[in-house]
Design a protein around this motif. Structure first.
Motif, PDB file in Angstrom:
ATOM      1  N   UNK A   6       1.022  -0.846  -0.039  1.00 36.39           N
ATOM      2  CA  UNK A   6       0.133  -0.478   0.725  1.00 36.39           C
ATOM      3  C   UNK A   6       0.800   0.917   0.044  1.00 36.39           C
ATOM      4  N   UNK A   7       0.613   2.755  -0.909  1.00 31.36           N
ATOM      5  CA  UNK A   7       1.393   2.966  -1.073  1.00 31.36           C
ATOM      6  C   UNK A   7       0.442   4.657  -0.511  1.00 31.36           C
ATOM      7  N   UNK A   8       0.149   5.187   0.620  1.00 28.21           N
ATOM      8  CA  UNK A   8      -0.426   6.580   0.986  1.00 28.21           C
ATOM      9  C   UNK A   8      -0.452   5.980   2.253  1.00 28.21           C
ATOM     10  N   UNK A   9      -1.171   6.522   3.226  1.00 29.60           N
ATOM     11  CA  UNK A   9      -1.915   6.634   4.251  1.00 29.60           C
ATOM     12  C   UNK A   9      -2.870   7.628   4.730  1.00 29.60           C
ATOM     13  N   UNK A  12      -8.601   6.117   2.859  1.00 32.72           N
ATOM     14  CA  UNK A  12      -9.126   5.315   1.760  1.00 32.72           C
ATOM     15  C   UNK A  12      -7.914   3.642   1.941  1.00 32.72           C
ATOM     16  N   UNK A  13      -6.117   4.533   1.934  1.00 28.82           N
ATOM     17  CA  UNK A  13      -6.166   3.675   1.920  1.00 28.82           C
ATOM     18  C   UNK A  13      -5.886   3.174   3.674  1.00 28.82           C
ATOM     19  N   UNK A  14      -6.181   3.693   4.855  1.00 24.71           N
ATOM     20  CA  UNK A  14      -6.235   3.324   6.082  1.00 24.71           C
ATOM     21  C   UNK A  14      -7.126   1.882   5.934  1.00 24.71           C
ATOM     22  N   UNK A  15      -8.567   2.017   5.401  1.00 22.03           N
ATOM     23  CA  UNK A  15      -9.368   1.224   5.390  1.00 22.03           C
ATOM     24  C   UNK A  15      -9.448  -0.035   4.509  1.00 22.03           C
ATOM     25  N   UNK A  64      -2.788   4.298  -3.009  1.00 20.02           N
ATOM     26  CA  UNK A  64      -3.936   5.573  -2.053  1.00 20.02           C
ATOM     27  C   UNK A  64      -3.234   6.454  -1.993  1.00 20.02           C
ATOM     28  N   UNK A  65      -3.493   7.813  -2.676  1.00 16.69           N
ATOM     29  CA  UNK A  65      -2.951   9.133  -2.477  1.00 16.69           C
ATOM     30  C   UNK A  65      -3.905  10.036  -3.168  1.00 16.69           C
ATOM     31  N   UNK A  66      -3.615  10.951  -2.903  1.00 16.59           N
ATOM     32  CA  UNK A  66      -4.796  12.236  -3.570  1.00 16.59           C
ATOM     33  C   UNK A  66      -4.068  12.206  -5.217  1.00 16.59           C
ATOM     34  N   UNK A  67      -5.903  12.389  -6.248  1.00 14.86           N
ATOM     35  CA  UNK A  67      -5.292  12.420  -7.442  1.00 14.86           C
ATOM     36  C   UNK A  67      -4.123  13.219  -7.899  1.00 14.86           C
ATOM     37  N   UNK A  68      -3.821  14.012  -7.073  1.00 12.73           N
ATOM     38  CA  UNK A  68      -3.096  14.822  -7.767  1.00 12.73           C
ATOM     39  C   UNK A  68      -1.660  14.575  -8.257  1.00 12.73           C
ATOM     40  N   UNK A  69      -1.547  13.396  -7.142  1.00  8.42           N
ATOM     41  CA  UNK A  69      -0.122  12.955  -6.658  1.00  8.42           C
ATOM     42  C   UNK A  69      -0.235  11.575  -7.429  1.00  8.42           C
ATOM     43  N   UNK A  70      -0.795  10.662  -7.893  1.00  7.22           N
ATOM     44  CA  UNK A  70      -0.439   9.742  -8.266  1.00  7.22           C
ATOM     45  C   UNK A  70       0.218   9.186  -9.352  1.00  7.22           C
ATOM     46  N   UNK A  71      -0.341  10.328 -10.400  1.00 10.34           N
ATOM     47  CA  UNK A  71       1.373   9.898 -11.581  1.00 10.34           C
ATOM     48  C   UNK A  71       1.971  10.125 -11.252  1.00 10.34           C
ATOM     49  N   UNK A  72       2.230  11.157 -10.651  1.00 12.63           N
ATOM     50  CA  UNK A  72       3.918  12.114 -10.318  1.00 12.63           C
ATOM     51  C   UNK A  72       4.691  10.833  -8.583  1.00 12.63           C
TER      52      UNK A  72
END
Length: 255
Positions: A6-9, A12-15, A64-72
């Protein structure tokens, strides 16, 4: 056994972590977040890291991060030809970096860290570039007892937009109702059975058939009383817009 990283906290990531951790056929091999403090609480349950270069092997990498951070973030992953998916309702499949196999594992539900979620009640919208990867994500959804649906990016975007109406906008209407009841010292809790009945009704009826109220009846006298009582201009504007929408839907003449 399906292994995941899992990448992100965020919510959504937590659940997802909790759901995967409880699942018999899923092993959370690692949890990544740039700020370790956000996931430090879980270090006795799963390997945690803030270093992308130390990511462990897995069958599925879930961003599972913010939309703006997914691509990067997808472009910064230090490997190729692995199955990398995101959990967003509005970000396209091909926003993920093409060096890896791409997919979407979108749980269509509202998530708050303070509220537990039963994934039996969470539909998972799945999209993949490769048919074989779809099977893997379907098995992952089944492992947490979620129903899964094959959707493309356009369908998922429409679902996300619709979800904003039924969840985010509806919740704001609850907030307005709360303000209205508070203004006269009335208990908002009195409305909760009505809220539940309204939600339950559309399990068996279409939203069109379930509609009631003064706008549908074209009860102009009541509508005028309501508008007169509303002192908050934005609330009055919302009332007028929704009333007009209901009247148009049900063939009623406007005021």
């Amino acid at each position: 056994m399906i292994s995941v990283v899992i990448l992100g906290a965020g919510n959504v990531a937590t659940h997802l972590f909790h759901a995967f951790y409880k699942a018999e056929n899923v092993f959370v091999n690692q949890w990544f977040n740039r700020n370790l403090k956000s996931i430090d609480f879980y270090k006795n349950m799963v390997n945690v890291t803030s270093d992308l270069s130390s990511l462990k092997p897995a069958d599925v990498y879930i961003i599972a991060v913010s939309d703006d951070a997914i691509s990067k973030l997808s472009s910064q992953l230090p490997f190729e030809n692995q199955l990398v998916v995101h959990t967003s309702g509005s970000v396209g499949l091909y926003d993920l970096d093409k060096k890896n196999r791409r997919g979407v594992f979108y749980p269509l539900q509202t998530f708050s860290k303070e509220t537990s979620i039963n994934f039996k009640n969470v539909p998972i919208c799945i999209e993949t570039a490769d048919k074989k990867d779809f099977k893997s994500l379907k098995l992952l959804a089944e492992a947490i007892e979620s129903a899964s649906f094959k959707v493309n990016s356009d369908q998922r975007s429409s679902l996300h937009l619709a979800a904003v109406f039924v969840n985010n906008f509806t919740n704001q209407l609850y907030r307005i109702a709360h303000e209205i009841t508070e203004s006269t010292g009335t208990e908002f809790d009195i409305l909760k059975p009505l809220i539940l009945e309204t939600a339950n009704k559309i399990q068996n009826l279409s939203p069109y058939s379930a509609q009631t109220g003064p706008a549908k009846r074209n009860d102009k006298k009541t509508i005028k009383k309501h508008l007169k009582k509303l002192e908050n201009s934005p609330h009055k504007a919302i009332y007028e817009i929704l009333t007009a929408s209901i009247q148009k839907t049900h063939g009623r003449k406007k005021l």
